[in-house]
Design an enzyme around this catalytic site. Structure first.
Site, PDB file in Angstrom:
ATOM      1  CB  VAL A  33      12.418   7.134 -22.574  1.00 55.31           C
ATOM      2  CG1 VAL A  33      10.988   6.677 -22.867  1.00 55.31           C
ATOM      3  CG2 VAL A  33      12.505   7.742 -21.176  1.00 55.31           C
ATOM      4  N   PRO A  53      18.813  12.340 -34.224  1.00 49.59           N
ATOM      5  CG  PRO A  53      18.837  14.660 -34.021  1.00 49.59           C
ATOM      6  CD  PRO A  53      18.026  13.454 -33.666  1.00 49.59           C
ATOM      7  N   GLY A  56      22.402  12.360 -30.179  1.00 51.20           N
ATOM      8  CA  GLY A  56      21.487  12.175 -29.064  1.00 51.20           C
ATOM      9  C   GLY A  56      21.225  10.715 -28.731  1.00 51.20           C
ATOM     10  CG  ASP A 118       6.939  12.186 -18.263  1.00 46.48           C
ATOM     11  OD1 ASP A 118       6.321  11.465 -17.455  1.00 46.48           O
ATOM     12  OD2 ASP A 118       7.589  13.187 -17.917  1.00 46.48           O
TER      13      ASP A 118
END
Length: 255
Positions: A33, A53, A56, A118
């Protein structure tokens, strides 16, 4: 006499083209996203800072960082990240609802516009599904109700447009620039606007896509008599009705 005005339809969003060129935008998260958000921001020439991080990071986000297209901090978000007074907006795209809500509240305290991915109630603005073709941008928004539906509607709209629609819009922009040289005075402003509107309404989208530089020059000759000949008439060297071009800007002779 009673007048008819549009009925108010509440529940919508004010859809704007937000100019973020050279403005600082903070993106928290580095997944899929976040990758889409970052691309949208870079296309709008924003100065993007990413906090996430490294373990990720989505491959696309990692690519942006490697190419130094964004400023990057390899760590988790800290409240002090919002202390920069130049931050225009904050976008979060992390899989931690509690942390996202905390960031949302911090942004509200600092009056920074934020979008929490979201979580529609925690968004000052939404991202719609966007069709991009050069200067042409078409956004479809469902106000957070159905992102996939927005994508489907956007694709159908895009499929209905002539090929190279973005090029046509660039040509209209060039025509406007040339018109200002033909009729530069401020007092000509209203006439320029009206004449350009006539061109956009009377010519088809396909005509505008096909228009070349010579067509522009010939079309501009119809500005003074306030006429809008068709593309076919221009290429045949004639104008509908009473005028015939003499090949110069600014006047025509009656025939």
């Amino acid at each position: 006499m009673s007048e008819s005005f549009p009925e108010i339809q509440g529940g919508g969003s004010l859809i704007l083209a937000w100019q973020v060129r050279n403005k600082k935008v903070l993106v928290i998260g580095g997944g899929e996203v976040a990758a889409g958000r970052i691309l949208n921001l870079l296309n709008a020439d924003a100065k993007v800072t990413v906090i996430s991080p490294r373990d990720g990071l989505n491959p696309e986000v990692a690519h942006r960082i490697e190419r130094k297209q964004v400023e990057y901090h390899d760590r988790r978000f800290e409240p002090s990240d919002l202390d920069d007074p130049h931050i225009t907006m904050v976008l979060t795209a992390i899989d931690d609802p509690e942390a996202s809500t905390t960031i949302w509240k911090l942004c509200k305290e600092r009056k920074i516009a934020a979008n929490i991915a979201d979580v529609p109630p925690e968004c000052d603005f939404y991202f719609g599904s966007v069709h991009r073709d050069g200067p042409l941008q078409i956004m479809v928004s469902t106000n957070g109700n159905g992102p996939k539906m927005a994508n489907i509607v956007r694709r159908r709209i895009a499929a209905s447009l002539p090929p190279k629609m973005g090029d046509a819009i660039s040509k209209v922009g060039e025509l406007r620039k040339r018109l200002r040289k033909v009729a530069p005075g401020n007092d000509e402003g209203p006439k320029r606007m009206q004449w350009m509107s006539k061109v956009c309404v009377q010519w088809t989208l396909e005509d505008l896509c096909e228009m070349d530089e010579r067509d522009m020059d010939d079309l501009l000759q119809s500005f003074a008599p306030d006429k809008v000949p068709s593309l076919e008439q221009i290429r045949l060297g004639e104008e509908s009705g009473e005028y015939h071009f003499d090949g110069s800007f600014g006047w025509a002779c009656v025939v």
